[in-house]
Scaffold this active site. Structure first.
Site, PDB file in Angstrom:
ATOM      1  N   ARG A 104     -14.608  45.809  20.291  1.00  0.00           N
ATOM      2  CA  ARG A 104     -13.829  45.144  21.333  1.00  0.00           C
ATOM      3  C   ARG A 104     -12.994  46.203  22.043  1.00  0.00           C
ATOM      4  NH1 ARG A 104      -9.262  42.359  18.826  1.00  0.00           N
ATOM      5  NH2 ARG A 104      -8.029  44.047  19.757  1.00  0.00           N
TER       6      ARG A 104
ATOM      7  N   HIS B  52      -7.400  41.588  22.228  1.00  0.00           N
ATOM      8  CA  HIS B  52      -7.955  40.334  21.703  1.00  0.00           C
ATOM      9  C   HIS B  52      -7.960  39.279  22.800  1.00  0.00           C
ATOM     10  CE1 HIS B  52      -8.771  36.997  19.030  1.00  0.00           C
ATOM     11  NE2 HIS B  52      -7.673  36.406  19.446  1.00  0.00           N
TER      12      HIS B  52
ATOM     13  N   TYR C   4      -1.693  48.746  17.391  1.00  0.00           N
ATOM     14  CA  TYR C   4      -2.331  48.794  16.080  1.00  0.00           C
ATOM     15  C   TYR C   4      -3.645  49.589  16.053  1.00  0.00           C
ATOM     16  CZ  TYR C   4      -4.813  44.807  18.209  1.00  0.00           C
ATOM     17  OH  TYR C   4      -5.537  43.998  19.052  1.00  0.00           O
TER      18      TYR C   4
END
Length: 379
Positions: free
Chosen positions: A266, A270, A279
């Protein structure tokens, strides 16, 4: 058909433990499990797959832009996952039925969605999605993993109807930890339902890395349910097409379910409410950027002499036209008055709805008073 059962250690290197037909540089290589499923794929088909992926990425880019401009409430980017979505969806027959998650923009595109279908749901408009039976695709599911049970139920219905349709459930690596997905696999295996499970392993379940979901490849779970599986390079559209053809053939012949783990990444957040820089390591992202699925197929087509300026221009023109139509659908949408959300809740008048309508109306009036510079306060 499982390719590996080794622990998933380094997120940047486990892509080597997959089946593929195209290297990251676009070189065509052989694979004994996949080659026979794409013997008919010629340059024309490859150009079609390339066009699909470019259009899907453009829809995705437009969706992000519209959300940033306040036209959409949210958008779930699929940048980097185009090969998994396009490759598997192009293997489907028109009468097969797909059950996508919220991120499968490419699946919905391939199945025939119209420009408005990509954006109106993310605006919360009335009747904002497509008719599922027009394109044999369920509305995109936002409840993690729930569509896997829906897909198995549909497959069991097909089985009882005596047809050879196949149902397909799409979900991510994070959803593989959900009870719904595992329960769906139990039912599918027990009843030999004609379904294909496609797990898109994009390495991140929001901010949780895939190593939190599984210490071994997710495809290795399926045989425990009695379901054959294959782990493929999810950035290789040709491998995804081949793997899906294998899985569909297995299910269509009455042999029960099959499972594909497509290993991809990805590239974006998100959703547009997420900040992945908090992160994720930027070096990891750059490593995956060099494995771009669109660039990979372009390299193959150029090596075959099947990619030139005219073709590139035609694809770009198609992408521009589609992006323009998507934007116009969002910008020109007619939003109903908020109070109409309570219309048609019951077939007959109902006192509880009357009470809610009165409360909601007062709440909305508070906003109107504030905007007019009055003393009203939204509660």
């Amino acid at each position: 058909m499982t390719h590996t059962l080794t622990p998933t250690a380094d997120l940047a290197t486990d892509i080597e433990d997959v089946a593929r037909l195209l290297t990251p540089d676009g070189e065509r290589i052989a694979d004994p499990d996949l080659d026979r499923w794409v013997e008919d794929v010629d340059a024309s088909v490859l150009r079609g797959l390339y066009r699909d992926m470019v259009l899907v990425r453009r829809i995705d880019t437009e969706g992000v832009a519209l959300q940033r401009q306040g036209q959409l409430a949210l958008w779930p980017p699929c940048h980097g996952q185009e090969a998994t979505q396009v490759g598997t969806a192009r293997a489907l027959r028109a009468d097969d039925f797909a059950f996508p998650s919220y991120r499968e923009t490419g699946v919905v595109h391939v199945r025939g969605a119209q420009p408005a279908d990509f954006v109106l749901a993310w605006r919360g408009e009335e009747h904002s999605t497509y008719n599922p039976y027009d394109i044999n695709t369920a509305p995109q599911q936002i409840i993690i993993g729930a569509q896997s049970l829906h897909a198995v139920g549909y497959a069991m219905g097909v089985q009882r109807d005596g047809t050879d349709q196949v149902s397909v459930a799409y979900f991510g690596d994070g959803a593989s930890s959900q009870g719904d997905v595992n329960e769906a696999m139990v039912f599918a295996s027990s009843y030999r339902a004609p379904i294909v499970f496609v797990c898109t392993n994009n390495h991140w379940a929001i901010s949780e890395p895939v190593t939190v979901q599984a210490k071994y490849p997710i495809a290795g779970r399926a045989p425990g349910f009695g379901i054959p599986s294959m782990r493929v390079d999810g950035n290789d559209v040709l491998a995804c097409l081949a793997a899906m053809r294998w899985a569909l053939d297995h299910a269509r012949r009455g042999n029960g379910p099959a499972f594909i783990e497509a290993v991809t990444y990805r590239m974006g957040p998100h959703t547009t409410s997420d900040d992945p820089t908090r992160y994720r390591d930027k070096d990891e992202v750059e490593t995956w950027r060099r494995r771009d699925p669109i660039a990979r197929l372009e390299a193959l087509l150029r090596a075959q002499g099947e990619f030139d300026d005219d073709f590139a221009a035609s694809v770009e023109a198609d992408a521009d036209a589609l992006a323009r139509a998507v934007r116009e659908a969002a910008m020109n949408a007619t939003t109903r008055e908020p109070l109409t959300v309570l219309d048609h809740v019951y077939a007959e008048p109902h006192s509880a709805i009357d009470e809610q309508r009165a409360w909601f109306g007062a709440y909305l009036d508070g906003f109107a008073s504030t905007e007019a510079g009055g003393e009203g306060e939204a509660r």
